[in-house]
Design a protein around this motif. Structure first.
Motif, PDB file in Angstrom:
ATOM      1  N   GLY A   1     -24.703 -28.598 -23.187  1.00 31.98           N
ATOM      2  CA  GLY A   1     -24.974 -29.379 -24.384  1.00 31.98           C
ATOM      3  C   GLY A   1     -24.564 -28.700 -25.669  1.00 31.98           C
ATOM      4  N   ALA A   2     -23.836 -27.570 -25.574  1.00 35.48           N
ATOM      5  CA  ALA A   2     -23.368 -26.873 -26.776  1.00 35.48           C
ATOM      6  C   ALA A   2     -22.422 -27.762 -27.577  1.00 35.48           C
ATOM      7  N   THR A   3     -22.306 -27.476 -28.887  1.00 36.79           N
ATOM      8  CA  THR A   3     -21.492 -28.328 -29.767  1.00 36.79           C
ATOM      9  C   THR A   3     -20.038 -28.391 -29.322  1.00 36.79           C
ATOM     10  N   MET A   4     -19.510 -27.291 -28.744  1.00 32.13           N
ATOM     11  CA  MET A   4     -18.120 -27.263 -28.276  1.00 32.13           C
ATOM     12  C   MET A   4     -18.087 -26.717 -26.849  1.00 32.13           C
ATOM     13  N   GLU A   5     -18.895 -27.301 -26.004  1.00 28.50           N
ATOM     14  CA  GLU A   5     -19.010 -26.831 -24.615  1.00 28.50           C
ATOM     15  C   GLU A   5     -17.650 -26.898 -23.909  1.00 28.50           C
ATOM     16  N   VAL A   6     -17.268 -25.784 -23.298  1.00 22.36           N
ATOM     17  CA  VAL A   6     -15.975 -25.715 -22.614  1.00 22.36           C
ATOM     18  C   VAL A   6     -16.122 -26.079 -21.148  1.00 22.36           C
ATOM     19  N   ASN A   7     -15.021 -26.500 -20.565  1.00 16.80           N
ATOM     20  CA  ASN A   7     -15.011 -26.970 -19.180  1.00 16.80           C
ATOM     21  C   ASN A   7     -14.686 -25.799 -18.254  1.00 16.80           C
ATOM     22  N   ILE A   8     -15.726 -25.113 -17.798  1.00 20.14           N
ATOM     23  CA  ILE A   8     -15.559 -24.002 -16.863  1.00 20.14           C
ATOM     24  C   ILE A   8     -16.429 -24.251 -15.635  1.00 20.14           C
ATOM     25  N   SER A   9     -16.198 -23.482 -14.587  1.00 26.29           N
ATOM     26  CA  SER A   9     -16.951 -23.670 -13.346  1.00 26.29           C
ATOM     27  C   SER A   9     -18.407 -23.264 -13.521  1.00 26.29           C
ATOM     28  N   HIS A  10     -19.262 -23.820 -12.682  1.00 22.67           N
ATOM     29  CA  HIS A  10     -20.685 -23.490 -12.726  1.00 22.67           C
ATOM     30  C   HIS A  10     -20.905 -22.005 -12.453  1.00 22.67           C
ATOM     31  N   ARG A  11     -20.104 -21.448 -11.585  1.00 20.79           N
ATOM     32  CA  ARG A  11     -20.245 -20.025 -11.254  1.00 20.79           C
ATOM     33  C   ARG A  11     -19.968 -19.145 -12.464  1.00 20.79           C
ATOM     34  N   SER A  12     -18.902 -19.432 -13.184  1.00 23.09           N
ATOM     35  CA  SER A  12     -18.576 -18.641 -14.367  1.00 23.09           C
ATOM     36  C   SER A  12     -19.626 -18.817 -15.462  1.00 23.09           C
TER      37      SER A  12
ATOM     38  N   SER B   1     -14.343 -12.825 -19.254  1.00 22.64           N
ATOM     39  CA  SER B   1     -13.013 -12.736 -18.644  1.00 22.64           C
ATOM     40  C   SER B   1     -12.741 -13.875 -17.673  1.00 22.64           C
ATOM     41  N   ASN B   2     -13.657 -14.129 -16.760  1.00 26.92           N
ATOM     42  CA  ASN B   2     -13.446 -15.183 -15.763  1.00 26.92           C
ATOM     43  C   ASN B   2     -13.354 -16.565 -16.412  1.00 26.92           C
ATOM     44  N   ALA B   3     -14.232 -16.823 -17.367  1.00 28.50           N
ATOM     45  CA  ALA B   3     -14.187 -18.112 -18.066  1.00 28.50           C
ATOM     46  C   ALA B   3     -12.878 -18.262 -18.823  1.00 28.50           C
ATOM     47  N   LEU B   4     -12.408 -17.179 -19.428  1.00 30.00           N
ATOM     48  CA  LEU B   4     -11.161 -17.235 -20.190  1.00 30.00           C
ATOM     49  C   LEU B   4      -9.967 -17.502 -19.278  1.00 30.00           C
TER      50      LEU B   4
END
Length: 461
Positions: free
Chosen positions: A356-367, A384-387
């Motif tokens: 729900g963050a203002t600019m939530e990025v699309n990353i895996s649940h694990r990251s 690093s993994n999210a990037l």
């Protein structure tokens, strides 16, 4: 007794009510002005609703003292006019108790984030009701035992446990503050917490003295008047002082009576003083962009990154590039400066990672969980993994389209013009003095004569 202390209508009562009313008006204006006048966007999470709850608690505290001590005279015909509603519930769990609980919740967050270097295990909306339970239990107990007389005064044996509960919460705030006293905060959080403790402890001392005087020496008119006056005025001073200090981050603190510095921090990087944060220097040599190079390497060039970010924003996918930009800023902070790294990491998590963050990025649940449950917010490899995931997404969704877009054509044209200007400067040896040249407006200390100042200008590089 025919004194004004009992009958009401003393000049001192009117003065106290006026002072408290002014404090409430000032407090209310600080809630409305940032959003209605300055159009400050409302942040999500505890950075907004904890100060809002404190405003509610402040109103409850002052209003409960006004009504429970009969500053306003009216006949008690309804249940909501009862002493136990105002002197017990509103003044306790919904007043002073709630006000101090919010401060403790903020200190608890600072302790876990900067001492434990991890996000708090309990969210604020769960932690706050938990630490409020003793106040609720005490209010229920007093409501059952009914120790108040017809003037809403408590018998002397009850004053000790009630005062002890107030003091216990100040001691808890002292404990959390002492645990973070060695942290070199960037925005005066520690000083603000000590100020809050000093004001709270002083208020309790004055309230106890005034309450005991009001209860034991109820036959001395001037003492009754003075004690009632002190009770209400100290309540107004307490709420004003607590809102003159703020233990929030500079980009999150919105409700505060302190006069802020004229600098407007557009990014957390600028607030932390990260070198070259958000800046583009006019005399930087233009970089040669090769579309065949990997995207992550191309994004290291700030001019290319800004062009690519503008293209991503036009595709409603700018959060990924902005996340990369802020993580890149985080990488500029030295590893030994763990406090600044934690500030920046917390800001990135609040803005991009949390659900729900203002600019939530699309990353895996694990990251995402790897970041939210980290044991070290200062870890240089935290994102690093999210990037890596987001770079792969940008390659698939944005990379190919960018090279054929007008954004790349404009970037290519601007790069050619800068290259020609740079070559000309090298050949002629022109001296572009930052002080004398109106061309380099960002570097010119007198550039306000050439450019209109606005919130988007880098006027304090």
């Amino acid at each position: 007794m025919g004194s004004c202390a009992v009958e009401g209508g003393c000049p001192s009562d009117y003065i106290a009510i006026v002072i408290s009313s002014i404090s409430m008006i000032l407090l209310l204006s600080r809630i409305i002005v940032p959003f209605a006048v300055h159009k400050i966007p409302r942040c999500k999470g505890s950075g907004f609703w904890i100060p809002t709850i404190q405003v509610f608690a402040s109103f409850s505290l002052v209003l409960s003292i006004v009504l429970s001590l009969n500053f306003l005279k009216f006949k008690k015909r309804h249940w909501w006019q009862s002493c136990y509603v105002w002197a017990v519930w509103i003044e306790g769990p919904l007043g002073f108790g709630l006000l101090l609980s919010c401060r403790i919740a903020q200190a608890f967050q600072l302790y876990y984030i900067f001492v434990k270097r991890r996000l708090p295990p309990i969210r604020s909306y769960v932690f706050l009701p938990l630490i409020l339970l003793p106040w609720i239990g005490g209010a229920v107990f007093l409501h059952i035992r009914k120790p108040l007389n017809d003037r809403c005064h408590m018998e002397f044996p009850w004053i000790v446990p009630v005062t002890s509960l107030h003091t216990l919460y100040v001691i808890a705030l002292v404990g959390f503050t002492g645990a973070v006293r060695h942290i070199e905060f960037r925005f005066d959080e520690l000083r603000d917490l000590w100020h809050g403790i000093l004001v709270s402890a002083s208020s309790i001392g004055v309230w106890v003295a005034a309450y005991v005087s009001n209860e034991i020496h109820d036959d001395i008119s001037w003492l009754q008047v003075a004690s009632r006056f002190l009770l209400l005025v100290m309540a107004g001073i307490l709420v004003l002082t607590l809102f003159s200090i703020s233990s929030s981050q500079p980009l999150l603190s919105q409700i505060s009576l302190r006069k802020r510095e004229p600098l407007e921090f557009e990014t957390m990087g600028k607030a932390l003083g990260i070198p070259d944060s958000g800046l583009l220097f006019q005399r930087e040599p233009p970089a040669m962009i090769n579309p065949s190079e990997p995207l992550d390497k191309l994004l290291e060039d700030k001019r290319f990154r800004q062009s690519f970010m503008a293209f991503a924003d036009s595709c409603l996918a700018g959060e990924s590039v902005q996340f990369y930009d802020e993580v890149h800023e985080l990488g500029k902070i030295p590893l030994e400066d763990s406090v600044s790294r934690i500030y920046m990491a917390r800001h990135i998590i609040e803005k991009y990672i949390k659900a729900g963050a203002t600019m939530e990025v699309n990353i895996s649940h694990r990251s995402r969980q790897e970041i939210l449950t980290t044991s070290n917010l200062a870890d240089p490899h935290l994102f690093s993994n999210a990037l890596n995931e987001l770079i792969q997404l940008m390659k698939m969704n944005l990379g190919n389209d960018y090279w054929s877009s007008t954004f790349f054509l404009k970037f290519k044209g601007d790069s050619s013009m800068r290259s020609n200007d740079h070559d000309l400067e090298q050949l002629t040896g022109w001296n572009y003095s930052p002080r004398l040249s109106s061309v380099h407006g960002v570097d010119d200390p007198f550039h306000q004569e050439h450019f209109s100042k606005g919130p988007g200008c880098d006027s304090f590089d």
